[in-house]
Structure formats: structure tokens, C-alpha cells
Design an enzyme around this catalytic site. Structure first.
Site, PDB file in Angstrom:
ATOM      1  N   TYR A 130       0.833  -1.204   0.000  1.00 33.91           N
ATOM      2  CA  TYR A 130       0.000   0.000   0.000  1.00 33.91           C
ATOM      3  C   TYR A 130       0.869   1.255   0.000  1.00 33.91           C
ATOM      4  O   TYR A 130       0.608   2.199  -0.760  1.00 33.91           O
ATOM      5  CB  TYR A 130      -0.915  -0.017   1.224  1.00 33.91           C
ATOM      6  CG  TYR A 130      -1.931   1.103   1.251  1.00 33.91           C
ATOM      7  CD1 TYR A 130      -2.985   1.130   0.347  1.00 33.91           C
ATOM      8  CD2 TYR A 130      -1.835   2.123   2.192  1.00 33.91           C
ATOM      9  CE1 TYR A 130      -3.923   2.150   0.379  1.00 33.91           C
ATOM     10  CE2 TYR A 130      -2.766   3.145   2.226  1.00 33.91           C
ATOM     11  CZ  TYR A 130      -3.812   3.154   1.319  1.00 33.91           C
ATOM     12  OH  TYR A 130      -4.735   4.171   1.354  1.00 33.91           O
TER      13      TYR A 130
ATOM     14  N   LYS B 293       0.948   4.280  -2.881  1.00 34.70           N
ATOM     15  CA  LYS B 293       0.573   5.670  -2.615  1.00 34.70           C
ATOM     16  C   LYS B 293       1.747   6.632  -2.780  1.00 34.70           C
ATOM     17  O   LYS B 293       1.561   7.794  -3.127  1.00 34.70           O
ATOM     18  CB  LYS B 293      -0.045   5.777  -1.221  1.00 34.70           C
ATOM     19  CG  LYS B 293      -1.389   5.050  -1.112  1.00 34.70           C
ATOM     20  CD  LYS B 293      -2.392   5.548  -2.148  1.00 34.70           C
ATOM     21  CE  LYS B 293      -3.770   4.933  -1.969  1.00 34.70           C
ATOM     22  NZ  LYS B 293      -4.768   5.460  -2.918  1.00 34.70           N
TER      23      LYS B 293
END
Length: 264
Positions: free
Chosen positions: A165, A169
Site C-alpha cells: 500500500y 501511494k
């Protein structure tokens, strides 16, 4: 500069718009005077249609377009649907994303690349395709535009057991900076928002029932509990500015919306 003083009504596309931040952003941009194309996975068409009704209740036009943002041909078709139904595209909010919690979590030494790819498909490829095809349409129109992507608190620093993740991002930030430089000659800005804990289904945890919304994700990320949990409207306020003509001198930025946790 008001959106209502132009010779045309500005049109925004918002992905991941069936719920949470995407829904909040869609409603806020409609309140700002834009017509909206809301997109999400086909299985969320009922939720999308409800958002359409809410937008129409604000006096704006809205269209629901089921879209899997990991498929380039579907994102291209999404932009084409915006043009055919509402005439143009002025704002692209590439909000669709997945958290990866329970799928792509765990230490790097135990990484399952297939699971990491599932996270990256949505969070990186989805933003890339959204920027690409919206920008091509904006260039064709010749009136500039706004590209806005979803980064995260986890895109501003690394967090243990959240490698997939975090990478995705961070990538949104890099892609946004790159795109901003490439498109400035066309008067197209590219910016991103980086939310912290926001009260949505994405961060829901059983422990929240006893300790309050956001408790579980803060514990997992070792974020101090005194940091607040925001609402989708808090993010929508920032997107409203980034989508507006007033933001023309802001590009390549990622704005944190996290009660200051990135500063600690």
C-alpha cells in the site's frame, strides 16, 4: 472565478464514487456547480445510482458509469461517456483505491507479489489510466483542466507491514509530480490529496465499536490515538479547491489531510 460564469458548465469524473471519500467529493463538486460522472465497479451500480440522485437533487446533471479502473479500455470508455453525455471533461478525480489490509499486508520478507500486484493494479494503474485519458481529452478541448489523485498518509512515510500500500501511494505522488511537469504547457494541473484516518468503510475495524471510529487502523499503523479521525467532507474540501479555477497556480503537490500526523 466561479464555475457558473463560464460559457460552459465544467464536468468532473470521480472514480470510486459509490461511497466514502469518492461520494463526498462528488457531492461537493456538484455543490460547487459542476456536472458529475460517478464511476465505480459494476457491482456497485445501485450505490452509484443513489449518488446520481443526490447530485440531481443539488440541481446538477450526473451520470453513473460502471468502470474497473484497472482496465485501460474501460477508463477510456469512461472518459468517452463523460463527453457523450455531458459534453466535456474538466476535472478528473482518480479516487478509486484499495487498502490491501488482509490481502497485501505483512513484512517484505514474506511478500506475495501476486497480492501486491492486486493492490498496485488499482492504486497505481487506475490513477495512471485516469490521468492519461482525461488529459488527452482536456488537451483536445484546449481549456486546461485539473487532474487529482488519491495518495495517503501511507504515501508520505513507510509503515511496517503495509509495504504494498505504501509503495502504491508513494507512486501516486511521483506520478502526479511527473504529470504536472509534462502538462503545464496545456494549462492542466496535477495534484493529489493524502488522507489520514477518514471515517469510511475502508478503515472499519471490529475494535472501533468499543473504542471509536479509526481506533483499529491507528493501532495497526501505530498512529497516536490523539490524532483525529476525519470525515469524507474534510477531504472533499481540499479537492474542491484543487478542482477550482482558483488553484491554477498550484500543481505537482500532494496535500495532507490527516490532522497533522505527517508532521510528527
Amino acid at each position: 472565478m466561479s464555475t457558473t460564469t463560464q460559457q460552459y458548465t465544467r464536468v468532473a469524473i470521480v472514480t470510486g464514487a459509490a461511497q466514502g471519500i469518492g461520494k463526498g467529493v462528488s457531492l461537493r463538486l456538484a455543490a460547487d456547480g459542476l456536472d458529475i460522472v460517478v464511476a465505480d465497479l459494476p457491482g456497485k451500480i445501485d450505490e452509484l445510482n443513489k449518488v446520481v440522485k443526490e447530485i440531481e437533487g443539488l440541481g446538477r446533471k450526473a451520470v453513473a458509469v460502471p468502470t474497473n479502473v484497472t482496465k485501460e479500455e474501460e477508463v477510456k470508455a469512461l472518459v468517452e461517456a463523460a463527453v457523450s453525455n455531458l459534453g466535456r471533461v474538466d476535472v478528473m478525480v482518480a479516487n478509486a483505491g484499495v487498502a490491501g489490509i488482509g490481502v497485501a499486508t505483512g513484512p517484505v520478507i514474506d511478500a506475495n507479489v501476486d497480492n501486491w500486484d492486486k493492490c498496485w493494479d488499482v492504486n497505481i494503474r487506475g490513477v495512471l489510466f485516469s490521468y492519461k485519458h482525461a488529459a488527452l481529452q482536456m488537451i483536445k478541448q484546449g481549456n486546461g483542466g485539473r487532474l487529482i489523485g488519491a495518495s495517503s498518509l501511507a504515501g508520505t512515510r513507510g509503515y511496517a507491514n503495509m509495504g504494498a500500500y505504501c509503495v502504491s501511494k508513494f507512486a501516486v505522488r511521483a506520478l502526479t509530480q511527473t504529470t504536472a511537469q509534462e502538462l503545464r504547457e496545456h494549462k492542466i494541473t496535477a495534484n493529489a490529496y493524502a488522507p489520514g484516518a477518514i471515517d469510511t468503510e475502508m478503515i472499519a475495524d471490529p475494535a472501533d465499536k468499543e473504542h471509536g471510529v479509526g481506533f483499529g487502523i491507528k493501532q495497526f499503523m501505530k498512529v497516536p490515538l490523539w490524532i483525529g479521525t476525519g470525515q469524507p467532507s474534510d477531504v472533499a474540501n481540499v479537492v474542491s479547491f484543487l478542482a477550482s479555477p482558483d488553484s491554477h497556480f498550484v500543481t505537482g503537490q500532494t496535500i495532507s489531510v490527516d490532522d497533522g500526523i505527517h508532521l510528527s
